[in-house]
Design an enzyme around this catalytic site. Sequence first.
Site, PDB file in Angstrom:
ATOM      1  N   SER A  73       0.842  -1.189   0.000  1.00  0.00           N
ATOM      2  CA  SER A  73       0.000   0.000   0.000  1.00  0.00           C
ATOM      3  C   SER A  73       0.882   1.246   0.000  1.00  0.00           C
ATOM      4  CB  SER A  73      -0.961  -0.034   1.205  1.00  0.00           C
ATOM      5  OG  SER A  73      -1.950   0.968   1.075  1.00  0.00           O
TER       6      SER A  73
ATOM      7  N   HIS B  64      -4.927  -5.213  -1.909  1.00  0.00           N
ATOM      8  CA  HIS B  64      -5.631  -4.983  -0.647  1.00  0.00           C
ATOM      9  C   HIS B  64      -6.691  -6.063  -0.470  1.00  0.00           C
ATOM     10  CE1 HIS B  64      -3.659  -1.113  -1.102  1.00  0.00           C
ATOM     11  NE2 HIS B  64      -4.039  -0.776   0.120  1.00  0.00           N
TER      12      HIS B  64
ATOM     13  N   GLU C 148      -1.564  -2.636  -8.276  1.00  0.00           N
ATOM     14  CA  GLU C 148      -2.828  -2.886  -7.565  1.00  0.00           C
ATOM     15  C   GLU C 148      -3.293  -1.563  -6.974  1.00  0.00           C
ATOM     16  OE1 GLU C 148      -3.524  -2.849  -4.034  1.00  0.00           O
ATOM     17  OE2 GLU C 148      -1.539  -2.096  -3.519  1.00  0.00           O
TER      18      GLU C 148
END
Length: 350
Positions: free
Chosen positions: A145, A320, A250
Amino acid sequence: MNSRRKFITGAMGATGALFMSQTGFSQAVNNRTDRPVIRPKRLKKGDTIGLIAPGYAIRRDILEEAIGTLHSLGFKTYHTERIIGNHGYFSNTDEERAKDLNEMFANSEIDGILCARGGYGCTRIMTKIDYGNISKNPKPLIGFSDVTALLNGIYKETGLVTFHGPVGSTINDPYSIEQLQNVVMRPKKKYAIPNVELGAEKKSDPIYERYTITPGTAQGKLVGGSLTLINALIGTPHEIDFTDAIVCIEDVEEAPYRIDRMLTQLIEGKTFTKAAGIVFGVCAGCNESSNPLSFSLKEVVLDRIRPLGIPAVHGMSFGHIENNFTFPIGIEAKLDARTISLELLEKAVR
């Protein structure tokens, strides 16, 4: 960013590092073409894992759960009080968060570093990191992230292989644990990363759909992570060079038009179209829009990526999501877009 926050919740001289970065150290390293790859030592049972929160703070109960998981895997743990509490929406000030990272690398009793969570804030400490310290004290740094910025920035500055994998608040998943262990504890000369077996519900969810965008095979060093953070590095000294690389992408809860905008920015940039291959993980929550005329995520991905003619796939098991495999930034890998498979061609640790 609120959705990213909800998902993730679950002393070396910083001044000297800032001075070197602002006076040319960062640029000098970035311009090197002969920089060797540095592989950290593999982790083993009994090693000490340092926990840091380089972005948002982590709740104490979630931190304790992460510590319990790491102990059950045979690790010792260490953290300072800098990761508990809040400085606005950060865990601490920029200076203290950078100091935590720098001290973990400098501390000879720390064998690996796990980011307790993501959120936001890693890009704010990039100029305060002591990269010389990291080069002299290489060890595994793990997270995803917002940690995408640290993983790619540190690799670019030092050559240290870093690891896009679970954070402390998401490390309690058996698949994620096994894949992390396979890469940082028991590496093989070659390792085909297995995608998780999808249940019926996920198989019917377009977010998890595995499909070939552009057929072909590709070989190159792995880079990437969160699309938002990949784009946030553009125009900085830590901008990713995608040339001949396999780019992993992502994100979470970004509307299709925002994914479109970010991919378009990459395509218009200096090196993205020179990539060897493109691998999309699961972009959780990115297929939703309040606009009934919106394109779907798949339509955006196909429209933006297929014309590049670069071997590319969608739906591999990272992002995630609950089942998040680990891929090492800076390690040579092979992508087969037909079989939707990714194979590490060398060990990421020594």
